[in-house]
Design a protein around this motif. Structure first.
Motif, PDB file in Angstrom:
ATOM      1  N   ALA A 579      43.446  91.439  25.494  1.00  0.00           N
ATOM      2  CA  ALA A 579      43.781  90.079  25.060  1.00  0.00           C
ATOM      3  C   ALA A 579      44.406  90.083  23.668  1.00  0.00           C
ATOM      4  O   ALA A 579      45.254  89.233  23.356  1.00  0.00           O
ATOM      5  CB  ALA A 579      42.532  89.200  25.073  1.00  0.00           C
ATOM      6  N   LYS A 580      44.007  91.063  22.843  1.00  0.00           N
ATOM      7  CA  LYS A 580      44.564  91.168  21.487  1.00  0.00           C
ATOM      8  C   LYS A 580      45.808  92.058  21.449  1.00  0.00           C
ATOM      9  O   LYS A 580      46.324  92.367  20.385  1.00  0.00           O
ATOM     10  CB  LYS A 580      43.496  91.729  20.541  1.00  0.00           C
ATOM     11  CG  LYS A 580      42.278  90.817  20.388  1.00  0.00           C
ATOM     12  CD  LYS A 580      41.204  91.450  19.538  1.00  0.00           C
ATOM     13  CE  LYS A 580      41.587  91.513  18.090  1.00  0.00           C
ATOM     14  NZ  LYS A 580      40.507  92.044  17.241  1.00  0.00           N
ATOM     15  N   GLU A 581      46.250  92.484  22.639  1.00  0.00           N
ATOM     16  CA  GLU A 581      47.443  93.323  22.808  1.00  0.00           C
ATOM     17  C   GLU A 581      47.329  94.685  22.122  1.00  0.00           C
ATOM     18  O   GLU A 581      48.332  95.297  21.753  1.00  0.00           O
ATOM     19  CB  GLU A 581      48.694  92.582  22.314  1.00  0.00           C
ATOM     20  CG  GLU A 581      49.012  91.332  23.121  1.00  0.00           C
ATOM     21  CD  GLU A 581      50.346  90.725  22.754  1.00  0.00           C
ATOM     22  OE1 GLU A 581      50.833  90.969  21.636  1.00  0.00           O
ATOM     23  OE2 GLU A 581      50.908  90.022  23.595  1.00  0.00           O
ATOM     24  N   GLN A 620      52.995  97.311  29.611  1.00  0.00           N
ATOM     25  CA  GLN A 620      53.806  98.317  28.924  1.00  0.00           C
ATOM     26  C   GLN A 620      55.115  98.621  29.657  1.00  0.00           C
ATOM     27  O   GLN A 620      55.854  99.509  29.260  1.00  0.00           O
ATOM     28  CB  GLN A 620      52.998  99.604  28.756  1.00  0.00           C
ATOM     29  CG  GLN A 620      51.803  99.466  27.818  1.00  0.00           C
ATOM     30  CD  GLN A 620      50.987 100.737  27.745  1.00  0.00           C
ATOM     31  OE1 GLN A 620      50.937 101.530  28.681  1.00  0.00           O
ATOM     32  NE2 GLN A 620      50.342 100.964  26.600  1.00  0.00           N
ATOM     33  N   GLY A 621      55.379  97.896  30.755  1.00  0.00           N
ATOM     34  CA  GLY A 621      56.623  98.087  31.480  1.00  0.00           C
ATOM     35  C   GLY A 621      56.598  99.219  32.487  1.00  0.00           C
ATOM     36  O   GLY A 621      57.635  99.622  33.011  1.00  0.00           O
ATOM     37  N   ARG A 622      55.394  99.748  32.798  1.00  0.00           N
ATOM     38  CA  ARG A 622      55.291 100.838  33.777  1.00  0.00           C
ATOM     39  C   ARG A 622      54.766 100.256  35.100  1.00  0.00           C
ATOM     40  O   ARG A 622      53.672 100.565  35.557  1.00  0.00           O
ATOM     41  CB  ARG A 622      54.361 101.927  33.239  1.00  0.00           C
ATOM     42  CG  ARG A 622      54.939 102.641  32.029  1.00  0.00           C
ATOM     43  CD  ARG A 622      54.067 103.803  31.601  1.00  0.00           C
ATOM     44  NE  ARG A 622      52.941 103.387  30.792  1.00  0.00           N
ATOM     45  CZ  ARG A 622      52.007 104.222  30.327  1.00  0.00           C
ATOM     46  NH1 ARG A 622      52.082 105.515  30.605  1.00  0.00           N
ATOM     47  NH2 ARG A 622      51.006 103.776  29.589  1.00  0.00           N
ATOM     48  N   ALA A 623      55.596  99.404  35.696  1.00  0.00           N
ATOM     49  CA  ALA A 623      55.163  98.627  36.857  1.00  0.00           C
ATOM     50  C   ALA A 623      54.858  99.501  38.068  1.00  0.00           C
ATOM     51  O   ALA A 623      53.899  99.248  38.806  1.00  0.00           O
ATOM     52  CB  ALA A 623      56.218  97.589  37.211  1.00  0.00           C
ATOM     53  N   HIS A 764      45.412  83.428  18.130  1.00  0.00           N
ATOM     54  CA  HIS A 764      45.780  84.517  19.047  1.00  0.00           C
ATOM     55  C   HIS A 764      47.117  85.122  18.622  1.00  0.00           C
ATOM     56  O   HIS A 764      48.043  84.400  18.226  1.00  0.00           O
ATOM     57  CB  HIS A 764      45.885  83.955  20.475  1.00  0.00           C
ATOM     58  CG  HIS A 764      45.882  85.013  21.528  1.00  0.00           C
ATOM     59  ND1 HIS A 764      46.989  85.760  21.833  1.00  0.00           N
ATOM     60  CD2 HIS A 764      44.888  85.441  22.363  1.00  0.00           C
ATOM     61  CE1 HIS A 764      46.690  86.607  22.808  1.00  0.00           C
ATOM     62  NE2 HIS A 764      45.424  86.436  23.154  1.00  0.00           N
ATOM     63  N   PRO A 765      47.267  86.470  18.709  1.00  0.00           N
ATOM     64  CA  PRO A 765      48.516  87.116  18.282  1.00  0.00           C
ATOM     65  C   PRO A 765      49.753  86.674  19.076  1.00  0.00           C
ATOM     66  O   PRO A 765      50.880  86.817  18.604  1.00  0.00           O
ATOM     67  CB  PRO A 765      48.245  88.609  18.473  1.00  0.00           C
ATOM     68  CG  PRO A 765      47.051  88.698  19.366  1.00  0.00           C
ATOM     69  CD  PRO A 765      46.251  87.478  19.098  1.00  0.00           C
ATOM     70  N   MET A 766      49.553  86.111  20.267  1.00  0.00           N
ATOM     71  CA  MET A 766      50.690  85.670  21.075  1.00  0.00           C
ATOM     72  C   MET A 766      51.434  84.491  20.450  1.00  0.00           C
ATOM     73  O   MET A 766      52.573  84.193  20.817  1.00  0.00           O
ATOM     74  CB  MET A 766      50.204  85.270  22.479  1.00  0.00           C
ATOM     75  CG  MET A 766      50.119  86.416  23.462  1.00  0.00           C
ATOM     76  SD  MET A 766      51.737  87.112  23.858  1.00  0.00           S
ATOM     77  CE  MET A 766      52.464  85.774  24.789  1.00  0.00           C
ATOM     78  N   LYS A 767      50.800  83.819  19.479  1.00  0.00           N
ATOM     79  CA  LYS A 767      51.449  82.640  18.884  1.00  0.00           C
ATOM     80  C   LYS A 767      52.786  83.019  18.232  1.00  0.00           C
ATOM     81  O   LYS A 767      53.730  82.227  18.224  1.00  0.00           O
ATOM     82  CB  LYS A 767      50.526  81.972  17.865  1.00  0.00           C
ATOM     83  CG  LYS A 767      50.307  82.771  16.579  1.00  0.00           C
ATOM     84  CD  LYS A 767      49.403  82.033  15.608  1.00  0.00           C
ATOM     85  CE  LYS A 767      49.241  82.829  14.304  1.00  0.00           C
ATOM     86  NZ  LYS A 767      48.370  82.136  13.346  1.00  0.00           N
ATOM     87  N   THR A 768      52.870  84.230  17.693  1.00  0.00           N
ATOM     88  CA  THR A 768      54.102  84.675  17.027  1.00  0.00           C
ATOM     89  C   THR A 768      55.253  84.773  18.023  1.00  0.00           C
ATOM     90  O   THR A 768      56.353  84.260  17.779  1.00  0.00           O
ATOM     91  CB  THR A 768      53.879  86.043  16.359  1.00  0.00           C
ATOM     92  OG1 THR A 768      52.766  85.938  15.466  1.00  0.00           O
ATOM     93  CG2 THR A 768      55.112  86.477  15.582  1.00  0.00           C
TER      94      THR A 768
END
Length: 786
Positions: A579-581, A620-623, A764-768
């Motif tokens: 959640a905190k990336e 991370q883009g490794r789908a 939350h860090p996503m706000k940026t």
């Protein structure tokens, strides 16, 4: 050199003690006496080392000392044959002020001769040793520490000059020390290609003796050297004719010391597999004449191993047949139960030893109590579910107790065998009807079984029915004087409320559970309840409170050696890191949890670990890598998972295909999720995710009406779940799609601003990221208008 830290520290303390003259390290051949002596020398570099092997000869001692003396006059003085040895040694020790001597007398058994009651010093060795000890004592006041002696000997022996020597008995390697030694050996290490059953046989033959382990390591890897064509053939021969093993560690003169009374005593003591207090051996040998004298003599000869705690054990390499007597085994089990019950918190391995003896001695009551104690620890602390099943099955064959069936059922349910667990609970109830147990015990077992049957309903998504059953159990638990039982039921009620998204009620139930056990340091529930409170805080976005509670739970689990609880709390902390990336840290946590839960057999949590790792790969883009893990998770959960867990996995698969732009596959799994949702009570969070995915795929397919309905449904479910993060994440996703795919800036900004407000409120860090996207769209709008 492994596994001798305690012995090393004890010897070092003795060598630095001004009241001591040295240490005597004694024990059977191959246990590492000389290795320990060498390590002591390494740790004492300020001493001038003088090493002698075997016979203690006056001329050799004098010459070796002279070789270390730099003063010519002193060299001449120590070699003067006209002066008595003890005075020459005293003068040398007093004059040697720069560096004290450390005299190492290795393989000192060469100076002993057999007598009726053991071994004694030869006359020549006694004269030299007496002079040496007297001289060291006389010169003690000259230097800061004093000269010291380190002796290694197969046998303990008495001598008037050893009064100030510290004696350190050497025992075989056990548990962690044995595991560490095995890791150093190719045949026993983790990468060994030797069949596991053969390695186990070899380990039994070695019986923890390092020299035998090293020899058997070579034998396992090169069996042809013993003239055999296979490892199995070599082990067969060694088991039938163990002479080759004995010649590695036993002296023939020692075997000759074992007369008929000694063999009888050792055969009785062989009933114990673990080192035990002397009193335990005395009890099983009490009918033998002069039993205490036999035990004393066996200790001095090394026929009874003695560890640093002075516990005793018969080495299995001795040519002794165990006395197979049910009566002796029963007596031994009861003796250990009495002796070890005085210790706070008996170690699991000790309870297992009591259980083994009780089973051998057919002591039903003791076998049941120890089996239940061990299984409770395995089920709640270590996660050894298959071992629990085997242990309780074997005990049930001796004594038909319903609690044993309950333990088996709990283990089977955890590893995904819910139907078998249900049948076992029913069998336990039938057995209870005709049981002679007291009414109080019967009531307690009935309440537990009712609670466990409610667990099965909970797992199947029948939340309202499960809640009703738990509340009924809570009412019945008032007849039982057990805070633990009531606390456990409150804990389960809290879990149901979590899935019903009634978080306030859940936290209330958890706090009621905690209030019942918070002052009970012996409770196994406390850490679990704190862990559940932490999860509840996380579900409503109170990250700081959640982290604080998880840290508290982790500390409790660590202090109580609860590996199952520790890894469970670690798993939830990993979700917070996601959640905190903080993906790299989270990945490390989940990999550790995956390994633990796979080994323990907890397939449900193992599957959850897989899909959490898959989620990180997706971020991370490794789908494609994520997709592989999600498919493995689905395969497991289709067999053993709850409907709620299955819904989450189907959503994960749909999301992975969406990222990879395989839209048909995405739609297939979304439709499966929608169908499954109809059978699930509660779990609004997973349902919200399903609708978010439906909305996204609908937009891609150009079905705007369906997308609008789905988006609103997702937001409603997140609101119902009280999951602000989920609501904000969905709003962010919707806004991004509306802008990127349909260039609908106004609608996109509406959702993105809702998302930003929530992320900003939670810190939350996503706000940026969301804020940057809002600014980008607003700037683009302004440029387009110009």
């Amino acid at each position: 050199f492994v596994g001798r830290r305690r012995s090393l520290q004890a010897c070092l303390r003795a060598l630095r003690d001004p009241e001591r003259t040295g240490v005597l390290i004694h024990g059977m051949g191959g246990l590492g006496k000389s290795s320990l002596a060498a390590r002591l020398c390494d740790r004492l570099p300020h001493f001038e080392r003088v090493v002698m092997f075997g016979p203690l000869d006056e001329a050799e001692l004098v010459n070796k000392l002279a070789d270390k003396i730099r003063n010519p006059e002193l060299r001449q003085r120590v070699r003067d044959p006209n002066e008595e040895l003890k005075f020459r040694l005293r003068d040398v020790f007093e004059a040697q002020v720069d560096r004290d001597f450390l005299l190492v007398l290795d393989d000192f058994e060469a100076n002993l001769e057999p007598v009726e009651q053991g071994f004694r010093l030869t006359a020549d060795a006694a004269r030299v040793l007496r002079a040496l000890m007297w001289a060291i004592k006389e010169a003690q006041s000259v230097s800061e520490i004093g000269h010291r002696v380190v002796m290694t000997c197969r046998y303990d022996f008495e001598f008037d000059g050893l009064g100030r020597m510290y004696k350190e008995p050497m025992a075989p390697l056990r548990q962690a020390d044995l595991a560490k030694k095995c890791r150093q050996l190719a045949a026993f290490g983790e990468k060994s290609t030797i069949e596991n059953t053969l390695r186990e046989r070899a380990l039994r033959l070695a019986d923890g003796n390092p020299r035998l382990l090293e020899w058997l390591d070579k034998v396992l890897r090169h069996p042809a050297e013993l003239g055999q064509g296979s490892v199995a053939a070599v082990l067969d021969e060694l088991e039938e004719k163990p002479a080759k093993l004995r010649e590695k560690v036993l002296a023939e003169v020692l075997v000759q010391q074992m007369d008929a009374p000694m063999r009888e005593m050792l055969g009785r003591a062989m009933v114990y597999e673990l080192p035990v207090p002397r009193a335990a051996i005395s009890i099983v040998c009490e009918s033998l004449p002069q039993a205490d004298n036999l035990i004393d003599r066996a200790i001095s000869l090394g026929l009874l191993e003695q560890n640093s705690s002075r516990a005793l054990r018969v080495p299995r390499v001795l040519p002794i047949m165990a006395v197979d007597s049910e009566c002796i085994a029963k007596q031994a089990a009861q003796t250990l139960a009495d002796i070890w019950s005085n210790i706070n918190g008996i170690e699991g391995i000790k309870v297992l030893e009591i259980h083994r003896l009780a089973m051998f001695g057919k002591d039903k009551e003791l076998a049941i109590s120890t089996a239940l104690s061990i299984s409770q620890s395995w089920l709640t602390k270590t996660g050894d579910f298959w071992k629990t099943i085997d242990l309780c099955k074997s005990t049930f064959a001796l004594a038909k107790h319903p609690k044993l069936l309950v333990s088996i059922a709990i283990a089977k349910n955890t590893i995904g065998l819910a139907e078998e667990a249900y049948e076992l609970y029913q069998e336990a109830l039938r057995l209870l009807e005709n049981s002679t147990l007291s009414d109080d015990v019967k009531t307690q077992i009935r309440v537990e079984i009712s609670s466990r049957l409610a667990d099965l309903k909970f797992q199947n998504g029948e939340l309202e029915q499960a809640l009703a059953e738990y509340l009924k159990c809570l009412k019945n638990s008032r007849k039982i004087e057990s805070n633990d039982v009531r606390a456990h039921i409150y804990q389960k009620i809290g879990a149901v409320y979590i899935d019903l998204s009634q978080t306030d009620r859940a936290i209330y139930a958890y706090n009621k559970a905690l209030s019942l056990v918070k002052d009970d340091n012996a409770s196994l529930l406390k850490g679990g309840v704190i862990h559940d409170i932490a999860r509840a805080y996380f579900s409503i976005g109170k990250i700081d409170k959640s982290i604080a509670a998880f840290v508290s739970a982790l500390k409790y689990f660590e202090d109580t050696s609860n590996f199952l609880g520790f890894n469970g709390a670690l798993f939830e902390l990993g979700r917070i890191l996601v959640a905190k990336e903080e993906y790299d840290s989270a990945l490390s946590v989940f990999e550790r949890c995956r390994s633990y839960f796979k080994t323990s057999g907890d397939v449900a949590t193992y599957a959850k670990s897989l899909h959490e790792i898959g989620n990180i790969y997706l971020q991370q883009g490794r789908a494609s890598k994520a997709l592989s893990l999600f498919k493995e998770t689905l395969r497991i959960e289709e067999g053993v998972g709850s409907p709620s867990d299955l819904l989450i996995t189907l959503n994960n698969l749909a999301n992975a295909y969406l990222v990879m732009k395989f839209f048909k596959n995405c739609r297939k799994y979304v439709d499966r999720s929608l169908e499954l949702m109809e059978t699930i009570q509660g779990n609004p969070s997973a349902k919200a995710n399903t609708y978010s995915l439906l909305a996204t795929i609908s937009i891609i397919e150009g079905k705007k009406k369906e997308a609008t309905y789905a988006f609103q449904s997702a937001l409603n479910y997140y609101d119902k779940a009280g999951e602000k993060i989920g609501y904000a994440t969905t709003a962010h996703c919707v806004g991004s799609i509306l802008f990127n795919s349909f260039e609908d800036s106004e609608s996109a900004l509406n959702y993105l601003r809702q998302s930003f407000e929530i992320f900003n409120e939670l810190g939350h860090p996503m706000k940026t990221e969301v804020g940057k996207k809002i600014i980008f769209i607003e700037v683009k709008q302004a440029l387009d208008n110009k």
